[in-house]
Design a protein around this motif. Structure first.
Motif, PDB file in Angstrom:
ATOM      1  N   ALA A 101     -12.086   0.990   9.697  1.00 49.96           N
ATOM      2  CA  ALA A 101     -11.134   1.134   8.592  1.00 49.96           C
ATOM      3  C   ALA A 101     -11.721   0.623   7.283  1.00 49.96           C
ATOM      4  CB  ALA A 101      -9.845   0.390   8.914  1.00 49.96           C
ATOM      5  N   GLN A 102     -12.526  -0.404   7.399  1.00 47.45           N
ATOM      6  CA  GLN A 102     -13.066  -1.037   6.188  1.00 47.45           C
ATOM      7  C   GLN A 102     -14.306  -0.331   5.642  1.00 47.45           C
ATOM      8  OE1 GLN A 102     -13.678  -5.211   6.767  1.00 47.45           O
ATOM      9  NE2 GLN A 102     -13.856  -5.648   4.578  1.00 47.45           N
ATOM     10  N   HIS A 103     -15.168   0.189   6.558  1.00 53.51           N
ATOM     11  CA  HIS A 103     -16.488   0.626   6.113  1.00 53.51           C
ATOM     12  C   HIS A 103     -16.797   2.111   6.314  1.00 53.51           C
ATOM     13  CE1 HIS A 103     -17.476  -3.547   5.476  1.00 53.51           C
ATOM     14  NE2 HIS A 103     -17.253  -3.845   6.750  1.00 53.51           N
ATOM     15  N   ALA A 104     -15.968   2.855   7.040  1.00 54.61           N
ATOM     16  CA  ALA A 104     -16.288   4.259   7.332  1.00 54.61           C
ATOM     17  C   ALA A 104     -16.372   5.094   6.057  1.00 54.61           C
ATOM     18  CB  ALA A 104     -15.232   4.850   8.261  1.00 54.61           C
ATOM     19  N   ASP A 106     -16.116   8.781   4.006  1.00 54.92           N
ATOM     20  CA  ASP A 106     -15.139   9.866   4.059  1.00 54.92           C
ATOM     21  C   ASP A 106     -15.531  10.890   5.129  1.00 54.92           C
ATOM     22  OD1 ASP A 106     -13.685   8.676   2.050  1.00 54.92           O
ATOM     23  OD2 ASP A 106     -14.506   9.942   0.450  1.00 54.92           O
ATOM     24  N   ALA A 107     -16.823  11.158   5.248  1.00 58.11           N
ATOM     25  CA  ALA A 107     -17.298  12.119   6.247  1.00 58.11           C
ATOM     26  C   ALA A 107     -17.028  11.619   7.663  1.00 58.11           C
ATOM     27  CB  ALA A 107     -18.791  12.377   6.055  1.00 58.11           C
ATOM     28  N   GLN A 108     -17.214  10.312   7.880  1.00 60.44           N
ATOM     29  CA  GLN A 108     -16.955   9.748   9.207  1.00 60.44           C
ATOM     30  C   GLN A 108     -15.468   9.779   9.538  1.00 60.44           C
ATOM     31  OE1 GLN A 108     -18.963   6.025   8.475  1.00 60.44           O
ATOM     32  NE2 GLN A 108     -20.735   6.623   9.711  1.00 60.44           N
ATOM     33  N   LEU A 109     -14.627   9.515   8.559  1.00 61.89           N
ATOM     34  CA  LEU A 109     -13.186   9.619   8.777  1.00 61.89           C
ATOM     35  C   LEU A 109     -12.802  11.061   9.117  1.00 61.89           C
ATOM     36  CD1 LEU A 109     -11.545   7.335   6.056  1.00 61.89           C
ATOM     37  CD2 LEU A 109     -11.902   6.865   8.486  1.00 61.89           C
ATOM     38  N   ALA A 110     -13.467  12.009   8.485  1.00 60.11           N
ATOM     39  CA  ALA A 110     -13.198  13.419   8.777  1.00 60.11           C
ATOM     40  C   ALA A 110     -13.575  13.750  10.226  1.00 60.11           C
ATOM     41  CB  ALA A 110     -13.968  14.312   7.811  1.00 60.11           C
ATOM     42  N   GLU A 111     -14.662  13.152  10.727  1.00 56.94           N
ATOM     43  CA  GLU A 111     -15.054  13.347  12.123  1.00 56.94           C
ATOM     44  C   GLU A 111     -13.960  12.850  13.070  1.00 56.94           C
ATOM     45  OE1 GLU A 111     -19.065  12.353  13.582  1.00 56.94           O
ATOM     46  OE2 GLU A 111     -19.457  11.740  11.511  1.00 56.94           O
ATOM     47  N   LEU A 112     -13.450  11.661  12.790  1.00 56.29           N
ATOM     48  CA  LEU A 112     -12.395  11.102  13.631  1.00 56.29           C
ATOM     49  C   LEU A 112     -11.136  11.969  13.563  1.00 56.29           C
ATOM     50  CD1 LEU A 112     -12.674   7.249  12.973  1.00 56.29           C
ATOM     51  CD2 LEU A 112     -13.360   8.496  15.030  1.00 56.29           C
ATOM     52  N   ARG A 113     -10.845  12.465  12.373  1.00 56.31           N
ATOM     53  CA  ARG A 113      -9.671  13.321  12.182  1.00 56.31           C
ATOM     54  C   ARG A 113      -9.808  14.599  13.023  1.00 56.31           C
ATOM     55  NH1 ARG A 113     -10.232  13.844   6.921  1.00 56.31           N
ATOM     56  NH2 ARG A 113      -9.642  11.691   6.520  1.00 56.31           N
ATOM     57  N   THR A 190      -3.638   6.657  11.275  1.00 57.38           N
ATOM     58  CA  THR A 190      -2.970   6.373  10.003  1.00 57.38           C
ATOM     59  C   THR A 190      -3.506   5.080   9.398  1.00 57.38           C
ATOM     60  OG1 THR A 190      -0.942   7.525  10.650  1.00 57.38           O
ATOM     61  CG2 THR A 190      -0.747   5.874   8.912  1.00 57.38           C
ATOM     62  N   ALA A 191      -3.620   4.049  10.223  1.00 58.58           N
ATOM     63  CA  ALA A 191      -4.116   2.760   9.737  1.00 58.58           C
ATOM     64  C   ALA A 191      -5.563   2.857   9.270  1.00 58.58           C
ATOM     65  CB  ALA A 191      -3.988   1.706  10.836  1.00 58.58           C
ATOM     66  N   VAL A 192      -6.386   3.575  10.029  1.00 53.63           N
ATOM     67  CA  VAL A 192      -7.799   3.731   9.653  1.00 53.63           C
ATOM     68  C   VAL A 192      -7.921   4.509   8.351  1.00 53.63           C
ATOM     69  CG1 VAL A 192      -9.995   4.796  10.320  1.00 53.63           C
ATOM     70  CG2 VAL A 192      -8.678   3.498  12.011  1.00 53.63           C
ATOM     71  N   GLU A 193      -7.165   5.609   8.236  1.00 53.92           N
ATOM     72  CA  GLU A 193      -7.238   6.427   7.026  1.00 53.92           C
ATOM     73  C   GLU A 193      -6.697   5.698   5.801  1.00 53.92           C
ATOM     74  OE1 GLU A 193      -5.263   9.952   8.714  1.00 53.92           O
ATOM     75  OE2 GLU A 193      -7.097  11.038   8.209  1.00 53.92           O
ATOM     76  N   GLN A 194      -5.770   4.777   6.020  1.00 53.18           N
ATOM     77  CA  GLN A 194      -5.260   3.959   4.908  1.00 53.18           C
ATOM     78  C   GLN A 194      -6.186   2.793   4.596  1.00 53.18           C
ATOM     79  OE1 GLN A 194      -1.284   2.927   6.229  1.00 53.18           O
ATOM     80  NE2 GLN A 194      -0.410   4.864   5.483  1.00 53.18           N
ATOM     81  N   ARG A 195      -7.263   2.704   5.373  1.00 51.98           N
ATOM     82  CA  ARG A 195      -8.274   1.647   5.220  1.00 51.98           C
ATOM     83  C   ARG A 195      -7.636   0.261   5.268  1.00 51.98           C
ATOM     84  NH1 ARG A 195     -13.096   3.669   4.543  1.00 51.98           N
ATOM     85  NH2 ARG A 195     -13.400   5.799   3.760  1.00 51.98           N
ATOM     86  N   ASP A 196      -6.826   0.093   6.301  1.00 50.13           N
ATOM     87  CA  ASP A 196      -6.115  -1.169   6.529  1.00 50.13           C
ATOM     88  C   ASP A 196      -6.674  -1.806   7.800  1.00 50.13           C
ATOM     89  OD1 ASP A 196      -4.333  -3.209   7.161  1.00 50.13           O
ATOM     90  OD2 ASP A 196      -2.581  -2.094   6.461  1.00 50.13           O
ATOM     91  N   PRO A 197      -7.682  -2.700   7.681  1.00 49.37           N
ATOM     92  CA  PRO A 197      -8.334  -3.268   8.864  1.00 49.37           C
ATOM     93  C   PRO A 197      -7.371  -4.005   9.794  1.00 49.37           C
ATOM     94  CG  PRO A 197      -9.619  -3.728   6.905  1.00 49.37           C
ATOM     95  CD  PRO A 197      -8.311  -3.172   6.439  1.00 49.37           C
ATOM     96  N   ALA A 198      -6.470  -4.797   9.241  1.00 48.19           N
ATOM     97  CA  ALA A 198      -5.543  -5.570  10.079  1.00 48.19           C
ATOM     98  C   ALA A 198      -4.631  -4.645  10.872  1.00 48.19           C
ATOM     99  CB  ALA A 198      -4.718  -6.521   9.215  1.00 48.19           C
ATOM    100  N   ALA A 199      -4.115  -3.611  10.222  1.00 42.83           N
ATOM    101  CA  ALA A 199      -3.232  -2.674  10.914  1.00 42.83           C
ATOM    102  C   ALA A 199      -3.998  -1.881  11.966  1.00 42.83           C
ATOM    103  CB  ALA A 199      -2.579  -1.723   9.917  1.00 42.83           C
ATOM    104  N   ALA A 200      -5.230  -1.476  11.656  1.00 40.03           N
ATOM    105  CA  ALA A 200      -6.035  -0.723  12.615  1.00 40.03           C
ATOM    106  C   ALA A 200      -6.299  -1.556  13.866  1.00 40.03           C
ATOM    107  CB  ALA A 200      -7.347  -0.287  11.969  1.00 40.03           C
ATOM    108  N   ALA A 201      -6.634  -2.831  13.663  1.00 41.20           N
ATOM    109  CA  ALA A 201      -6.867  -3.714  14.808  1.00 41.20           C
ATOM    110  C   ALA A 201      -5.592  -3.889  15.630  1.00 41.20           C
ATOM    111  CB  ALA A 201      -7.378  -5.067  14.323  1.00 41.20           C
TER     112      ALA A 201
END
Length: 216
Positions: A101-104, A106-113, A190-201
Motif C-alpha cells: 500500500a505504501q510503496h507499490a 501505479d503499474a503494480q497496483l494495476a497488476e493486482l487489480r 480498496t485499502a491498498v489502492e487508497q494507499r492506507d498501510p494500516a487499513a491494508a494490514a
C-alpha cells in the motif's frame, strides 16, 4: 499398459519432489497416507535414491513426515498446527500488504487489480472454475508479496502456504466461504489502492482470521 510419467531433464530429485507435491495438493496422496517408496520408484522408473532425496525436501517443507522404521507419510496437521500457520501468515502477509500500500507503483497496483478481476470472474463461474479460483487466489497473494519486495518474507510465506494447502480445499469449499473470501479481497484492494498501510494490514489480518475459522 500405462505410460510412465515423463520427468523433465533437471535435478531428478527436484522433479520427483514436485511430482509428489502435486499429488499431495490434489489429494491423490491424502494426509496420513503412507508413501509406498517401492511402488512410486517403479512407477517413475527411477531408483529409490532420488525418491528419498525428494522426500527429504518435502519433509523440510512440512508436507511429509518421516517416521522411524515406518517410512514417510503425508503430514497430518493438527488444529494447533493450522492455527500456528495461519497466525504466522497473518503477521507476514499483513506486513506485506502495508508495504505494498505504501510503496507499490501505479503499474503494480494495476497488476493486482487485474488479478483481482480474474478472481472475481472465476468465483462467479461456479464449480467449473473452482480450481482456477484456488490458483488465482494464490497468485494474487504471492504477487502482493513480490511487490512488497522482501525475499526472505516471500520465502517463508511460500513454505508456510504449502502446509496451508493441505487444508485449503476444506476451508474454501465450505458454503459461502468463496464469497466471503472475495469480499475480503475487495476490502483489501480498496485499502491498498487508497494507499492506507494500516487499513491494508488490518484487512489482511481479518482475511486470515476468517480463513482459519473456516478451516477449523
Amino acid at each position: 499398459m500405462n505410460a510412465r510419467p515423463q520427468l523433465a531433464p533437471r535435478a531428478l530429485y527436484e522433479e520427483v519432489a514436485e511430482h509428489l507435491r502435486q499429488r499431495i495438493f490434489s489429494r491423490e496422496l491424502a494426509p496420513g497416507d503412507w508413501i509406498d517408496e517401492v511402488r512410486i520408484a517403479e512407477a517413475l522408473g527411477i531408483s529409490r535414491t532420488p525418491l528419498r532425496e525428494a522426500l527429504k525436501v518435502l519433509a523440510a517443507e512440512g508436507l511429509v513426515t518421516m517416521k522411524v522404521r515406518r517410512g514417510a507419510y503425508v503430514t497430518e496437521s493438527s488444529t494447533k498446527d493450522m492455527a500456528d500457520v495461519y497466525h504466522l501468515l497473518a503477521l507476514l502477509e499483513a506486513d506485506a500488504a502495508a508495504a505494498t500500500a505504501q510503496h507499490a507503483s501505479d503499474a503494480q497496483l494495476a497488476e493486482l487489480r487485474t488479478l483481482h478481476a480474474e478472481l472475481e470472474a472465476a468465483a462467479h463461474a461456479g464449480a467449473a472454475a473452482r480450481e482456477k479460483f484456488f490458483a488465482l487466489n494464490e497468485r494474487f497473494h504471492l504477487r502482493l508479496l513480490e511487490i512488497a519486495d522482501n525475499r526472505w518474507r516471500l520465502q517463508v510465506v511460500t513454505d508456510l502456504r504449502k502446509v496451508m494447502k493441505l487444508h485449503r480445499h476444506n476451508s474454501l469449499l465450505k458454503t459461502g466461504r468463496i464469497a466471503d473470501s472475495l469480499a475480503e479481497h475487495r476490502a483489501l484492494m480498496t485499502a491498498v489502492e487508497q494507499r492506507d498501510p494500516a487499513a491494508a494490514a488490518a484487512r489482511m489480518r481479518e482475511h486470515f482470521a476468517s480463513g482459519l475459522e473456516a478451516a477449523s
